[in-house]
Enzyme design. Structure first.
Site, PDB file in Angstrom:
ATOM      1  N   ASP A 125      31.025  90.411   0.227  1.00 35.64           N
ATOM      2  CA  ASP A 125      29.848  89.232   0.700  1.00 35.64           C
ATOM      3  C   ASP A 125      29.602  89.295   2.095  1.00 35.64           C
ATOM      4  O   ASP A 125      29.976  90.212   2.702  1.00 35.64           O
ATOM      5  CB  ASP A 125      30.718  88.014   0.550  1.00 35.64           C
ATOM      6  CG  ASP A 125      29.681  86.736  -0.433  1.00 35.64           C
ATOM      7  OD1 ASP A 125      28.557  86.976   0.008  1.00 35.64           O
ATOM      8  OD2 ASP A 125      30.093  86.072  -1.161  1.00 35.64           O
ATOM      9  N   ASP A 182      22.450  82.877  -4.645  1.00 29.16           N
ATOM     10  CA  ASP A 182      23.280  82.603  -5.571  1.00 29.16           C
ATOM     11  C   ASP A 182      22.361  82.091  -6.718  1.00 29.16           C
ATOM     12  O   ASP A 182      21.668  80.809  -6.645  1.00 29.16           O
ATOM     13  CB  ASP A 182      24.365  81.715  -4.982  1.00 29.16           C
ATOM     14  CG  ASP A 182      25.409  82.222  -4.089  1.00 29.16           C
ATOM     15  OD1 ASP A 182      25.186  83.549  -3.995  1.00 29.16           O
ATOM     16  OD2 ASP A 182      26.501  81.639  -4.063  1.00 29.16           O
TER      17      ASP A 182
END
Ligand code: GLA
Length: 376
Positions: A125, A182
């Site tokens: 990430d 997301d």
């Protein structure tokens, strides 16, 4: 070799976020086998954020022993015994998105730790990345670290599309790269991802795939990113988009409790076969009207072509939902006299044998996918 095709699996984030533990992960591995997901091609069981202690121990990442009492190697062994692969999560910044230790400055030692745990996939990430840092180099560094562990570990980069990753993630060693922010469980969310990526797929091919984020299929508003949920036809559309575009197929729903309709979507053989085609050629846009209706085509192995039709909401006139494709647009000129057998991939039946082209109605939020086989 890893990542010759888009990876398929299950990830804990969309439904469970920080509510994860060993029992849950092992149960998901069981479910993947028992409900036929493994046979359909799903193989990675991926623990996302929130698995670690908040502080490193002697400089090393350490699993939270309350959540994972037998340690990560135990989880890996269990998953491997089922014939599946094990994925974990870290972050290029100094903390993960949820505030657990990140790998910034610890890349090589963390990669060694992950290899000792025998993981097969690392999602990486981009939260808490220092503003003075170089994002491209951070992904290259972890790629180098993983590639030198002596273990095949699929490198799933996740920088949410920062700095146009389709232009550089392949050269920096990523096997997949998240290209958007997301996903949440609404039609608008997956359709926006589709709209933002359909011009961005030409580089999608073995060893590095554009990751459009975990699927929300079957969530129906439940779980961490569940908002209003989608209808079954919208989940089918989402799955067909991801499959056709060559995105990784990483399930985010609770596969222990899906409806048979939703299971049928995730297990649809024809769509999975297109996603996992030997040649892994990217799709191309045949035509779109106002970014509301779309026709894509994609060369697949054995001389065939797949064709996908998608209609987004708010098409002005019903007749715009009657979509037609001319075989000229698929490289088969009408003068050639060649007939084409058209198979409906989702329904798994013959649609017809046509010369010149064919027409189909695709209403809002629907999709149709066909395989075209020239009869030569
Ligand atoms: C970011 C990622 C998500 C998930 C969370 C975990 O938001 O994009 O997919 O991994 O972090 O904190």
């Amino acid at each position: 070799m890893i990542a010759e095709k888009p990876p398929m699996g299950w990830n804990s984030w969309n439904t469970f976020a920080n509510d994860i533990n060993e029992d849950l992960i092992l149960k998901m591995a069981d479910t993947i086998v028992e409900k036929g997901y493994k046979d359909a091609g799903y193989e990675y069981v991926i623990i996302d954020d929130c698995w670690a202690l908040k502080e490193r121990q002697n400089g090393m990442l350490k699993e939270n022993p309350k959540l994972f009492p037998h340690g990560m190697k135990y989880v890996a062994d269990y998953i491997h015994k089922k014939g599946l692969k094990f994925g974990m999560y870290s972050c290029a910044g100094f903390l993960t998105c949820e505030g657990y230790p990140g790998s910034y400055g610890y890349e090589f030692q963390d990669a060694r730790q992950f290899a000792e745990w025998e993981i097969d996939y690392l999602k990486y990430d981009f939260c808490h990345f220092p503003s003075s840092g170089n994002g491209k180099n951070a992904y290259l560094t972890m790629a180098m670290a993983l590639r030198n562990t002596g273990r095949d570990i699929l490198f799933a980069a996740c920088n949410w599309g920062t700095d146009n990753p389709s232009a550089w993630m392949r050269s920096r060693g990523a096997n997949t790269y998240r290209s958007t922010g997301d996903i949440v469980d609404t039609p608008k969310s997956y359709q926006d991802i589709f709209l933002s990526q359909y011009k961005n797929l030409e580089g999608n091919s073995p060893y590095c795939f554009n990751d459009m984020d975990m699927l929300t299929v079957g969530m129906h508003g439940k779980g961490f990113v569940g908002i209003n949920g989608c209808s079954e036809e919208q989940y089918l559309q989402q799955f067909a988009m991801w499959a056709f575009f060559g995105s990784p197929l990483i399930i985010g729903g609770d596969i222990r409790n899906l409806s048979s309709g939703d299971e049928g979507i995730l297990l649809n053989k024809g769509l999975i076969a297109i996603n996992q085609d030997e040649e892994q050629r990217p799709p191309f846009l045949v035509k779109s009207k106002d970014e509301k209706t779309f026709i894509f085509a994609k060369l697949i192995s054995n001389g065939k072509l797949a064709v996908a039709f998608f209609t987004l909401p708010e098409v002005e006139k019903e007749w715009d939902t009657f979509l037609s494709i001319s075989f000229d647009d698929l490289g088969i000129h009408s003068e050639s006299g060649i007939s084409v057998r058209v198979t409906d991939v989702i329904a798994d039946c013959t649609y017809g044998i046509f010369k010149d082209g064919f027409r189909v109605q695709v209403k809002e939020n629907e999709c149709r996918v066909f395989v075209c086989e020239p009869l030569i």
